[in-house]
Design a protein around this motif. Structure first.
Motif, mmCIF file in Angstrom:
data_model
loop_
_atom_site.group_PDB
_atom_site.id
_atom_site.type_symbol
_atom_site.label_atom_id
_atom_site.label_comp_id
_atom_site.label_asym_id
_atom_site.label_seq_id
_atom_site.Cartn_x
_atom_site.Cartn_y
_atom_site.Cartn_z
ATOM 1 N N THR A 116 6.579 -8.185 -10.560
ATOM 2 C CA THR A 116 6.758 -6.942 -9.806
ATOM 3 C C THR A 116 6.830 -5.754 -10.746
ATOM 4 O O THR A 116 7.309 -5.884 -11.884
ATOM 5 C CB THR A 116 8.035 -6.982 -8.934
ATOM 6 N N SER A 117 6.356 -4.622 -10.276
ATOM 7 C CA SER A 117 6.473 -3.398 -11.063
ATOM 8 C C SER A 117 7.651 -2.577 -10.565
ATOM 9 O O SER A 117 7.887 -1.482 -11.028
ATOM 10 C CB SER A 117 5.185 -2.590 -10.915
ATOM 11 N N LYS A 118 8.386 -3.132 -9.578
ATOM 12 C CA LYS A 118 9.324 -2.279 -8.851
ATOM 13 C C LYS A 118 10.759 -2.330 -9.332
ATOM 14 O O LYS A 118 11.515 -1.387 -9.107
ATOM 15 C CB LYS A 118 9.209 -2.579 -7.360
ATOM 16 N N LEU B 288 2.694 -11.535 -2.929
ATOM 17 C CA LEU B 288 1.305 -11.854 -3.265
ATOM 18 C C LEU B 288 1.163 -13.275 -3.812
ATOM 19 O O LEU B 288 0.207 -13.984 -3.488
ATOM 20 C CB LEU B 288 0.735 -10.820 -4.247
ATOM 21 N N ALA B 289 2.133 -13.709 -4.611
ATOM 22 C CA ALA B 289 2.074 -15.082 -5.135
ATOM 23 C C ALA B 289 2.115 -16.074 -3.970
ATOM 24 O O ALA B 289 1.380 -17.063 -3.957
ATOM 25 C CB ALA B 289 3.240 -15.324 -6.086
ATOM 26 N N GLY C 164 -3.642 1.936 -7.262
ATOM 27 C CA GLY C 164 -4.464 0.869 -7.827
ATOM 28 C C GLY C 164 -3.792 0.123 -8.959
ATOM 29 O O GLY C 164 -2.627 0.375 -9.296
ATOM 30 N N MET C 165 -4.517 -0.837 -9.564
ATOM 31 C CA MET C 165 -3.934 -1.632 -10.649
ATOM 32 C C MET C 165 -4.904 -1.731 -11.820
ATOM 33 O O MET C 165 -6.122 -1.706 -11.642
ATOM 34 C CB MET C 165 -3.625 -3.044 -10.148
ATOM 35 N N ALA D 289 2.401 1.864 -3.236
ATOM 36 C CA ALA D 289 1.403 2.386 -4.189
ATOM 37 C C ALA D 289 1.051 3.834 -3.871
ATOM 38 O O ALA D 289 0.071 4.378 -4.384
ATOM 39 C CB ALA D 289 0.142 1.517 -4.162
ATOM 40 N N ALA E 89 0.838 -1.200 0.000
ATOM 41 C CA ALA E 89 0.000 0.000 0.000
ATOM 42 C C ALA E 89 0.873 1.250 0.000
ATOM 43 O O ALA E 89 0.583 2.233 -0.687
ATOM 44 C CB ALA E 89 -0.927 -0.012 1.215
ATOM 45 N N ASP F 159 -6.246 0.616 0.804
ATOM 46 C CA ASP F 159 -5.457 1.828 0.592
ATOM 47 C C ASP F 159 -6.096 2.713 -0.464
ATOM 48 O O ASP F 159 -6.969 2.273 -1.214
ATOM 49 C CB ASP F 159 -4.008 1.474 0.212
ATOM 50 N N THR G 241 -6.746 0.187 -3.609
ATOM 51 C CA THR G 241 -6.805 -1.274 -3.561
ATOM 52 C C THR G 241 -7.296 -1.736 -2.203
ATOM 53 O O THR G 241 -6.898 -1.195 -1.172
ATOM 54 C CB THR G 241 -5.395 -1.868 -3.801
ATOM 55 N N CYS H 114 -0.342 -9.664 -10.709
ATOM 56 C CA CYS H 114 0.396 -9.440 -9.458
ATOM 57 C C CYS H 114 0.495 -10.704 -8.603
ATOM 58 O O CYS H 114 1.332 -10.791 -7.718
ATOM 59 C CB CYS H 114 -0.193 -8.270 -8.670
ATOM 60 N N GLY I 186 8.964 -3.243 -1.552
ATOM 61 C CA GLY I 186 9.000 -4.542 -2.211
ATOM 62 C C GLY I 186 9.892 -4.488 -3.428
ATOM 63 O O GLY I 186 10.326 -3.417 -3.850
ATOM 64 N N PHE I 187 10.250 -5.631 -3.955
ATOM 65 C CA PHE I 187 10.973 -5.716 -5.219
ATOM 66 C C PHE I 187 11.111 -7.165 -5.656
ATOM 67 O O PHE I 187 11.403 -7.462 -6.795
ATOM 68 C CB PHE I 187 12.370 -5.071 -5.122
ATOM 69 N N ARG I 188 10.850 -8.097 -4.745
ATOM 70 C CA ARG I 188 11.080 -9.504 -5.094
ATOM 71 C C ARG I 188 9.891 -10.113 -5.841
ATOM 72 O O ARG I 188 9.994 -11.212 -6.375
ATOM 73 C CB ARG I 188 11.373 -10.296 -3.825
ATOM 74 N N GLU J 274 7.266 -11.622 -4.882
ATOM 75 C CA GLU J 274 6.855 -12.961 -4.465
ATOM 76 C C GLU J 274 5.821 -12.958 -3.348
ATOM 77 O O GLU J 274 5.237 -13.987 -3.043
ATOM 78 C CB GLU J 274 8.077 -13.763 -4.023
HETATM 79 P P1 ADP Z 1 6.641 -6.682 -4.792
HETATM 80 O O1 ADP Z 1 6.023 -5.779 -3.778
HETATM 81 O O2 ADP Z 1 7.926 -7.245 -4.331
HETATM 82 O O3 ADP Z 1 6.726 -6.068 -6.141
HETATM 83 P P2 ADP Z 1 4.244 -8.197 -4.422
HETATM 84 O O4 ADP Z 1 3.944 -9.613 -4.676
HETATM 85 O O5 ADP Z 1 4.098 -7.702 -3.040
HETATM 86 O O6 ADP Z 1 5.706 -7.963 -4.944
HETATM 87 O O7 ADP Z 1 3.354 -7.312 -5.363
HETATM 88 C C1 ADP Z 1 3.397 -7.538 -6.752
HETATM 89 C C2 ADP Z 1 2.996 -6.290 -7.495
HETATM 90 O O8 ADP Z 1 1.610 -6.041 -7.318
HETATM 91 C C3 ADP Z 1 3.675 -5.029 -7.026
HETATM 92 O O9 ADP Z 1 4.932 -4.868 -7.648
HETATM 93 C C4 ADP Z 1 2.682 -3.960 -7.432
HETATM 94 O O10 ADP Z 1 2.890 -3.578 -8.773
HETATM 95 C C5 ADP Z 1 1.335 -4.661 -7.364
HETATM 96 N N1 ADP Z 1 0.635 -4.320 -6.110
HETATM 97 C C6 ADP Z 1 0.571 -5.059 -4.992
HETATM 98 N N2 ADP Z 1 -0.156 -4.457 -4.039
HETATM 99 C C7 ADP Z 1 -0.599 -3.296 -4.575
HETATM 100 C C8 ADP Z 1 -1.398 -2.217 -4.067
HETATM 101 N N3 ADP Z 1 -1.899 -2.221 -2.823
HETATM 102 N N4 ADP Z 1 -1.635 -1.181 -4.892
HETATM 103 C C9 ADP Z 1 -1.131 -1.177 -6.162
HETATM 104 N N5 ADP Z 1 -0.370 -2.156 -6.654
HETATM 105 C C10 ADP Z 1 -0.084 -3.215 -5.899
#
Ligand code: ADP
Ligand code: MG
Length: 601
Positions: free
Chosen positions: A79-81, A101-102, A64-65, A39, A36, A60, A144, A73, A95-97, A99
């Protein structure tokens, strides 16, 4: 032989990864809150039910996505990071890995609704054990909402290893606080089972610390700051006189992330050298900013341990910055821990004429008062027999008369059968020689067995206080004490209201004094935060020990004859008279043989 190696299917790989990332509900809280924040949300709401077993939801108002991203995700390494491995050394996100949410989706039921500002409608997806059950368009505000339900529903081993609700909630509060402390520019709300635990408005660092740890914290903080090429330091240390026996408030944050580092901890500790009473720990909230390329965050799956390029310089800078601020705020010279605060004139009494000194004892309390003895009066021969172990005595003959003949002159006491040595030991003669009793340990043993027995009965020998005592704690501490309210009531405490940051005490056990009450609670809280006991048994045991320790006679106290004898009698009526509750020997004996040997030498 055929080949045996095969690639694991994704959902299995995800479950395995989940083992590292998601240890308990609190780990989910951390991952969702961090997402959150990444984001760019300005308000993060945490909703938890049953300490996270049934629901952990983070809502949050961040960016959003898109529909596709909302699906993607939950894929591994999605990851978008970051895009390249080099990006690992230029991180500006939590975050950056890719993994979290998966992993979470592999071991729980997920319900996510997400909407970007630029989109008309939101996406709602349901997932169970990595499998998408449904996906639909829906109406929702920007941002989200991610709900994790029935955590570990398909990993019974993990579910069974969860601790009690109280313990899991404490872990969740810890994670919540760690995230909230480093983002005072974000508003946080936290609800548990429908009631709100924390509402933290946007504020400064200092205000955020105070909002989390209670109003009393403000006066305890001393700012620390330093600006060098390799690090910028901001934050606060807790004035040494407020240091606690617990390690509760020790926080390092690096580039917006809570980290653990025993090395840097040592730097702070050494800056406090000479200023802390023995057994106390410094409190601190230190925010470090270092160039992203000088730190490796990717050495630990939960990222709480990091590697610094130049740890040694960092150590030196932190140490000197803390020392400097302790010095600047004139902390050092006013410290005098050996001073007895009881000797200070209270402000309200400054102008009154001093009256002739009185001995400050609680006259209503006499641990050896036979009318309210702490332990059954009937001696316990098993306890006594220890006395004769290894001694050349005529046991059968003694057991007949054991109820009265432990002491030489038991018929016509009080002939001096006991006396006190150095206000520390009680010396007494027994048939087979001499026994030397450590008074502090003996009394701890007596009270410990007594308090243990109280916990398991329904009687609560409480003594009402003339004026209720109001003690201040942090919200989390109040919650912790609340959990043990019933047990504490068994031990003679009677409580008024438990509020956000205060508890009201209306009655205490007659062996405690008002001034020892906060010592009891402080010791108990610090004990709890050291390692978290989970079963009622060990917890009761700790409580009984702490009470015995705080209420017990100390070395250095002078005892009259009656008290000395009472102590000896009560001790040998205990189940295990020879060890203190902390396992130290309570007494030693000297036989005539041994005495003779010494004198013959
Ligand atoms: P990471 O945080 O390491 O990138 P996550 O598995 O935690 O990996 O999340 C995967 C991706 O999902 C994130 O890189 C982000 O782009 C998207 N994401 C997750 N949670 C949110 C959120 N609350 N709001 C917007 N995007 C999110
Ligand atoms: Mg993440």
């Amino acid at each position: 032989m055929t080949d045996v190696i095969q690639l694991l299917p994704d959902h299995v790989a995800n479950q395995i990864a989940a083992g590292e990332v998601v240890q308990r509900p609190a780990s989910v809280v951390k991952e969702l809150m961090e997402n959150a924040i990444d984001a760019q949300a300005s308000h993060v709401k945490l909703i938890v039910k049953d300490s996270g077993r049934t629901l952990i939801q983070v809502v949050d108002n961040g960016k959003g996505m898109s529909v596709t991203d909302a699906r993607l995700c939950f894929e591994r390494h999605a990851t978008s990071k970051i895009q390249t491995a080099e990006d690992l050394f230029n991180l500006h996100t939590k975050g950056f890995r890719g993994e979290a949410l998966a992993s979470i989706a592999a071991i729980a039921h997920i319900d996510i609704t997400t909407k970007r500002e630029e989109d008309e409608i939101a996406t709602h997806i349901k997932i169970e054990g990595s499998e998408v059950l449904s996906q639909e368009a829906t109406a929702a505000p920007n941002g989200t909402s991610l709900a994790v339900k029935n955590l570990f529903y398909n990993v019974p081993a993990r579910r069974n290893f969860l601790k009690s609700n109280q313990v899991e909630l404490r872990h969740i509060i810890d994670e919540f606080q760690r995230v909230a402390l480093v983002h005072p520019d974000i508003r946080f709300s936290f609800f548990h089972n429908g009631s709100d635990l924390f509402e933290l408005p946007v504020s400064s660092f200092r205000q955020r610390i105070v909002a989390v740890f209670g109003n009393k914290t403000n006066e305890k903080l001393v700012p620390v700051s330093e600006n060098t090429e390799i690090v910028t330091i901001n934050g606060f240390v807790v004035k040494p006189e407020f240091s606690k026996k617990s390690r509760g408030s020790q926080f390092f944050f690096v580039n917006g992330r809570f980290i653990k580092s025993s090395y840097l901890h040592h730097a702070v500790k050494s800056a406090f050298e000479g200023l802390l009473p023995v057994g106390s720990h410094p409190g601190y909230f230190i925010y470090l900013d270092v160039p992203t390329e000088s730190i490796d965050i990717n050495i630990h799956p939960t990222k709480t341990e990091v590697k610094f390029e130049d740890e040694h310089s960092l150590y030196a800078i932190i140490r000197s910055a803390v020392k400097h601020s302790l010095g600047q705020f004139n902390i050092a010279p006013i410290l005098d821990f050996d001073r007895n605060p009881g000797l200070d004139t209270q402000y309200s009494q400054r102008n009154s004429t001093p009256s002739s000194p009185k001995i400050s004892v609680d006259s209503s309390f006499n641990p050896f008062d036979t009318n309210k003895s702490y332990i059954p009066k009937k001696p316990n021969p098993e306890g006594w027999e220890h006395l004769y172990e290894g001694l050349d005595v005529d046991l059968p003959q003694q057991t007949e008369t054991i109820e009265t003949s432990l002491f030489e002159d038991s018929q016509d006491r009080p002939v001096a059968t006991t006396f006190q040595l150095q206000r520390k030991y009680i010396v007494s003669t027994i048939r087979s020689g001499m026994v030397l009793i450590h008074q502090q340990r003996a009394h701890q043993r007596i009270l410990y067995e007594y308090f243990l027995s109280l916990i398991s009965t329904d009687s609560s020998p409480s003594q009402s206080l003339l004026f209720p005592l109001v003690l201040s704690y942090s919200k989390k501490e109040v919650i912790m004490l609340q959990e043990f309210r019933v047990t504490l009531e068994h031990l003679g405490f009677s409580f008024g209201v438990f509020e956000d940051e205060t508890i009201e005490i209306k009655g205490i056990h007659s062996s405690l004094t008002e001034s020892t009450v906060s010592e009891v609670f402080d010791t108990f809280l610090s004990n709890l935060s050291k390692d978290i006991p989970d079963n009622g048994f060990s917890l009761n045991d700790r409580l009984a020990k702490i009470l015995a320790q705080c209420a017990g006679i100390k070395s250095g106290e002078s005892l009259d004859g009656v008290s000395q004898e009472g102590l000896v009698n009560d001790l040998f009526a205990c189940k295990e008279p020879d060890r203190s509750p902390y396992g130290k020997p309570v007494f030693t004996t000297l036989t005539p043989d041994e005495i003779e040997k010494k004198l013959d030498a």
